[in-house]
Design a protein around this motif. Structure first.
Motif, mmCIF file in Angstrom:
data_model
loop_
_atom_site.group_PDB
_atom_site.id
_atom_site.type_symbol
_atom_site.label_atom_id
_atom_site.label_comp_id
_atom_site.label_asym_id
_atom_site.label_seq_id
_atom_site.Cartn_x
_atom_site.Cartn_y
_atom_site.Cartn_z
ATOM 1 N N PHE A 92 0.830 -1.204 0.000
ATOM 2 C CA PHE A 92 0.000 0.000 0.000
ATOM 3 C C PHE A 92 0.869 1.261 0.000
ATOM 4 C CE2 PHE A 92 -3.088 -3.139 1.215
ATOM 5 C CZ PHE A 92 -4.243 -2.711 0.574
ATOM 6 N N GLY A 93 2.021 1.189 0.644
ATOM 7 C CA GLY A 93 2.944 2.322 0.654
ATOM 8 C C GLY A 93 3.465 2.634 -0.736
ATOM 9 N N LEU A 94 3.789 1.610 -1.509
ATOM 10 C CA LEU A 94 4.270 1.837 -2.866
ATOM 11 C C LEU A 94 3.183 2.434 -3.746
ATOM 12 C CD1 LEU A 94 6.469 -1.358 -3.375
ATOM 13 C CD2 LEU A 94 7.246 1.010 -3.007
ATOM 14 N N ILE A 95 1.957 2.003 -3.549
ATOM 15 C CA ILE A 95 0.832 2.609 -4.279
ATOM 16 C C ILE A 95 0.699 4.075 -3.884
ATOM 17 C CG2 ILE A 95 -1.687 2.598 -4.543
ATOM 18 C CD1 ILE A 95 -1.495 -0.508 -4.167
ATOM 19 N N GLY A 96 0.782 4.365 -2.587
ATOM 20 C CA GLY A 96 0.731 5.754 -2.118
ATOM 21 C C GLY A 96 1.877 6.584 -2.664
ATOM 22 N N LEU A 97 3.053 5.990 -2.766
ATOM 23 C CA LEU A 97 4.215 6.689 -3.323
ATOM 24 C C LEU A 97 3.963 7.073 -4.779
ATOM 25 C CD1 LEU A 97 7.127 7.691 -3.092
ATOM 26 C CD2 LEU A 97 7.878 5.361 -3.610
ATOM 27 N N LEU A 98 3.407 6.158 -5.544
ATOM 28 C CA LEU A 98 3.075 6.468 -6.939
ATOM 29 C C LEU A 98 2.038 7.584 -7.032
ATOM 30 C CD1 LEU A 98 2.948 2.884 -8.499
ATOM 31 C CD2 LEU A 98 4.698 4.648 -8.850
ATOM 32 N N LEU A 99 1.033 7.544 -6.163
ATOM 33 C CA LEU A 99 0.015 8.604 -6.167
ATOM 34 C C LEU A 99 0.613 9.956 -5.784
ATOM 35 C CD1 LEU A 99 -2.992 6.712 -4.540
ATOM 36 C CD2 LEU A 99 -2.726 7.377 -6.943
ATOM 37 N N ALA A 100 1.482 9.977 -4.780
ATOM 38 C CA ALA A 100 2.123 11.225 -4.366
ATOM 39 C C ALA A 100 2.993 11.782 -5.483
ATOM 40 C CB ALA A 100 2.959 10.999 -3.103
ATOM 41 N N ALA A 101 3.750 10.914 -6.142
ATOM 42 C CA ALA A 101 4.603 11.355 -7.244
ATOM 43 C C ALA A 101 3.762 11.902 -8.394
ATOM 44 C CB ALA A 101 5.483 10.201 -7.720
ATOM 45 N N ALA A 102 2.685 11.204 -8.731
ATOM 46 C CA ALA A 102 1.821 11.665 -9.817
ATOM 47 C C ALA A 102 1.185 13.015 -9.482
ATOM 48 C CB ALA A 102 0.735 10.622 -10.101
ATOM 49 N N ALA A 103 0.702 13.166 -8.260
ATOM 50 C CA ALA A 103 0.092 14.436 -7.858
ATOM 51 C C ALA A 103 1.117 15.569 -7.895
ATOM 52 C CB ALA A 103 -0.512 14.307 -6.463
ATOM 53 N N SER A 104 2.339 15.284 -7.453
ATOM 54 C CA SER A 104 3.387 16.312 -7.469
ATOM 55 C C SER A 104 3.697 16.754 -8.894
ATOM 56 C CB SER A 104 4.662 15.788 -6.812
ATOM 57 O OG SER A 104 4.458 15.599 -5.441
ATOM 58 N N VAL A 105 3.814 15.797 -9.795
ATOM 59 C CA VAL A 105 4.101 16.128 -11.192
ATOM 60 C C VAL A 105 2.963 16.955 -11.788
ATOM 61 C CG1 VAL A 105 4.386 15.130 -13.500
ATOM 62 C CG2 VAL A 105 5.677 14.203 -11.570
ATOM 63 N N VAL A 106 1.729 16.555 -11.531
ATOM 64 C CA VAL A 106 0.582 17.302 -12.059
ATOM 65 C C VAL A 106 0.600 18.746 -11.560
ATOM 66 C CG1 VAL A 106 -1.939 17.499 -11.932
ATOM 67 C CG2 VAL A 106 -0.891 15.300 -12.463
ATOM 68 N N VAL A 107 0.844 18.944 -10.277
ATOM 69 C CA VAL A 107 0.884 20.299 -9.719
ATOM 70 C C VAL A 107 2.013 21.109 -10.361
ATOM 71 C CG1 VAL A 107 1.390 21.627 -7.621
ATOM 72 C CG2 VAL A 107 -0.261 19.767 -7.545
ATOM 73 N N LEU A 108 3.174 20.507 -10.501
ATOM 74 C CA LEU A 108 4.310 21.233 -11.087
ATOM 75 C C LEU A 108 4.056 21.585 -12.546
ATOM 76 C CD1 LEU A 108 7.256 19.315 -9.419
ATOM 77 C CD2 LEU A 108 6.564 21.685 -8.985
ATOM 78 N N VAL A 109 3.456 20.670 -13.295
ATOM 79 C CA VAL A 109 3.196 20.921 -14.707
ATOM 80 C C VAL A 109 2.094 21.955 -14.901
ATOM 81 C CG1 VAL A 109 2.265 19.858 -16.820
ATOM 82 C CG2 VAL A 109 4.056 18.689 -15.528
ATOM 83 N N LEU A 110 1.038 21.866 -14.112
ATOM 84 C CA LEU A 110 -0.104 22.769 -14.304
ATOM 85 C C LEU A 110 0.062 24.138 -13.650
ATOM 86 C CD1 LEU A 110 -3.136 20.330 -13.868
ATOM 87 C CD2 LEU A 110 -2.109 21.175 -15.995
ATOM 88 N N CYS A 111 0.865 24.232 -12.598
ATOM 89 C CA CYS A 111 0.898 25.474 -11.833
ATOM 90 C C CYS A 111 2.235 26.208 -11.881
ATOM 91 C CB CYS A 111 0.537 25.197 -10.369
ATOM 92 S SG CYS A 111 -1.130 24.557 -10.155
ATOM 93 N N ARG A 112 3.223 25.694 -12.582
ATOM 94 C CA ARG A 112 4.525 26.379 -12.671
ATOM 95 C C ARG A 112 4.849 26.722 -14.092
ATOM 96 N NH1 ARG A 112 8.332 27.045 -8.754
ATOM 97 N NH2 ARG A 112 10.006 26.816 -10.219
#
Length: 180
Positions: A160-180
């Motif tokens: 479950f931690g690895l799944i959460g890690l993938l979700l956190a990484a994906a969310a971070s990338v989305v925020v960086l791409v859309l808001c920077r």
């Protein structure tokens, strides 16, 4: 071999060792949850001398975020408060820890060019430490002193931690791409 099963009756050694791990995870969760929750309250409501949503949106603009800074302020503050609360009590721990890790990963990325140590708000060592604590809780799970004690993600924290890690990484990338 790394085992993903955290059975209450088995562990890395004697009961004292398992109890020490559970107590250590509790201490880590409490400190991480309170720290991130307090930051979220600063960002959302101006608590503890914080900037509130408007001031935080301006600060995000100064850090290089160019669009949707008010929305990002709300998302960040809510992630910190809700994620901090979930980690604090050990409920849906992978979701809470992933939310905190996503927030910390973004700020480490943004502040990385300013150097490691804090100088006029440019260093990233504090956020890196919070990210490492979030990742530790995400991968190790909540421990037995938590509300998650009888859940699948407490019994198989690595999966479950690895799944959460993938979700956190994906969310971070989305925020960086859309808001920077």
């Amino acid at each position: 071999m790394i085992s993903d099963v955290a059975d209450a009756d088995s562990g890395p050694g004697p009961a004292e060792t398992r109890g020490g791990i559970d107590l250590g995870l509790l201490v880590l969760r409490v400190v991480l949850g309170v720290t991130m929750g307090a930051h979220g309250l600063q960002h959302l409501f101006g608590a503890f001398g914080g900037p509130g949503v408007g001031g935080f949106a301006r600060a995000l603009g100064e850090l290089g975020y160019t669009s949707q800074t008010t929305l990002l302020s709300w998302i960040t503050g809510i992630s910190e408060v809700v994620g901090g609360a979930l980690v604090l009590v050990g409920l849906f721990t992978p979701i809470g820890a992933a939310a905190l890790l996503g927030v910390c990963a973004n700020i480490v990325y943004v502040k990385f060019g300013g150097g490691f140590f804090q100088k006029q708000g440019q260093g990233f060592e504090f956020e890196l430490l919070l990210a490492a604590a979030s990742l530790t809780v995400l991968l190790a799970g909540s421990g037995r002193i938590a509300l998650d004690v009888n859940t699948p993600w407490r019994k198989r924290p690595l999966s479950f931690g690895l799944i959460g890690l993938l979700l956190a990484a994906a969310a971070s990338v989305v925020v960086l791409v859309l808001c920077r």
